[in-house]
Design a protein around this motif. Structure first.
Motif, PDB file in Angstrom:
ATOM      1  N   SER A  42       0.863  -1.185   0.000  1.00 17.75           N
ATOM      2  CA  SER A  42       0.000   0.000   0.000  1.00 17.75           C
ATOM      3  C   SER A  42       0.896   1.231   0.000  1.00 17.75           C
ATOM      4  O   SER A  42       2.102   1.143   0.233  1.00 17.75           O
ATOM      5  N   SER A  74      -2.831  -5.666  -7.961  1.00 16.50           N
ATOM      6  CA  SER A  74      -3.630  -5.520  -6.740  1.00 16.50           C
ATOM      7  C   SER A  74      -3.371  -4.170  -6.076  1.00 16.50           C
ATOM      8  O   SER A  74      -4.298  -3.510  -5.589  1.00 16.50           O
ATOM      9  N   ARG A  78      -6.157  -1.224  -5.549  1.00 16.31           N
ATOM     10  CA  ARG A  78      -6.421  -0.730  -4.195  1.00 16.31           C
ATOM     11  C   ARG A  78      -6.165   0.778  -4.115  1.00 16.31           C
ATOM     12  O   ARG A  78      -6.966   1.531  -3.542  1.00 16.31           O
ATOM     13  N   GLU A  82      -8.971   3.675  -3.384  1.00 12.15           N
ATOM     14  CA  GLU A  82      -8.842   4.531  -2.203  1.00 12.15           C
ATOM     15  C   GLU A  82      -8.663   5.999  -2.561  1.00 12.15           C
ATOM     16  O   GLU A  82      -8.573   6.850  -1.663  1.00 12.15           O
TER      17      GLU A  82
END
Length: 247
Positions: A42, A74, A78, A82
């Motif tokens: 992330s 991925s 993500r 977000e």
């Protein structure tokens, strides 16, 4: 200090001018050489994720030579979900499109369809309906850029089309406020192109024939100076969007 997290797939295709301009604008630049280390899982709020180019493609997902591709997809999905600032260049844009459910396929043109590769100098035209997009501020309606791809993608659902070429209609898109995919290159300088031509000689010949390399090198003298100014302007525009959103 915001950080630009750069995902680099091969040694040849680093952040280039993106990294230089980002540092000038006050970003810390963190390079992830994915051929040596895994991508992050992330990115923090306020940072920007930058996915660079490479010779692999969406069809190589699951190939043991490129174990980082699926985690990268991925991460892109993500980050976009977000509302993070994301910039994908060439392969990076294709992975973005795939992460959003769009089709990524080899480029075919004509009837019957024939395989095409878009390699070297060529113009992109910015969509008139998107001229107020902040990423395009200060640019002409059409600009000469460097192309280096054999795949294309469908426009992801909800994306705004920003640029096209005759061969490849989907050249640049935006999703949400601050996720941008560019099929063309803005990070290169003219001085770097001879090494690209040398290392990727077979791809250049497949796209443009036996004289393709000489034509690219000759055109570099004509177009590089304007291209570099345009590229730096677009990079600043894109990073300014990232700073302004702060998500």
């Amino acid at each position: 200090m915001p950080t630009a997290h750069v995902l680099q797939h091969i040694p040849l295709e680093g952040s280039g001018r993106i990294g230089v301009v980002a540092r000038e604008m006050g970003f810390r630049v963190l390079d992830y050489r994915l051929f040596e280390r895994a991508p992050p899982t992330s990115i923090p709020p306020g940072d920007v994720l930058v996915a660079m180019g490479g010779p692999m493609g969406v069809e190589d997902l699951g190939d043991p030579r490129w174990p980082f591709l699926q985690p990268e997809v991925s991460l892109l999905a993500r980050s976009i979900h977000e509302g993070r600032a994301v910039l994908g260049v060439c392969l990076g844009a294709q992975l973005m499109a795939h992460s959003l459910g769009a089709r990524v396929v080899p480029l075919h043109v004509g009837e019957p369809p024939m395989r095409q590769r878009e390699v070297g100098w060529g113009a992109v035209t910015f969509d008139p309906s998107a001229r107020d997009d902040p990423a395009l501020a200060g640019l002409h309606d059409s600009e000469v850029v460097v192309h280096w791809h054999g795949d294309t993608f469908d426009l992801p659902h909800g994306a705004v089309l920003l640029a096209s070429t005759l061969l490849c209609p989907n050249q640049m898109f935006r999703v949400g406020r601050c996720a941008y995919g560019l099929q063309f290159h803005v990070e290169l300088t003219g001085a770097e192109l001879p090494e690209w031509v040398r290392q990727d000689a077979a791809f250049v010949a497949a796209a443009n024939g036996s004289s393709g390399a000489n034509r690219i090198l000759a055109d570099t003298g004509r177009f590089a100076a304007r291209y570099e100014r345009m590229g730096d302007r677009m990079i600043r525009n894109l990073l300014a969007v990232a700073l302004e959103t702060g998500v």
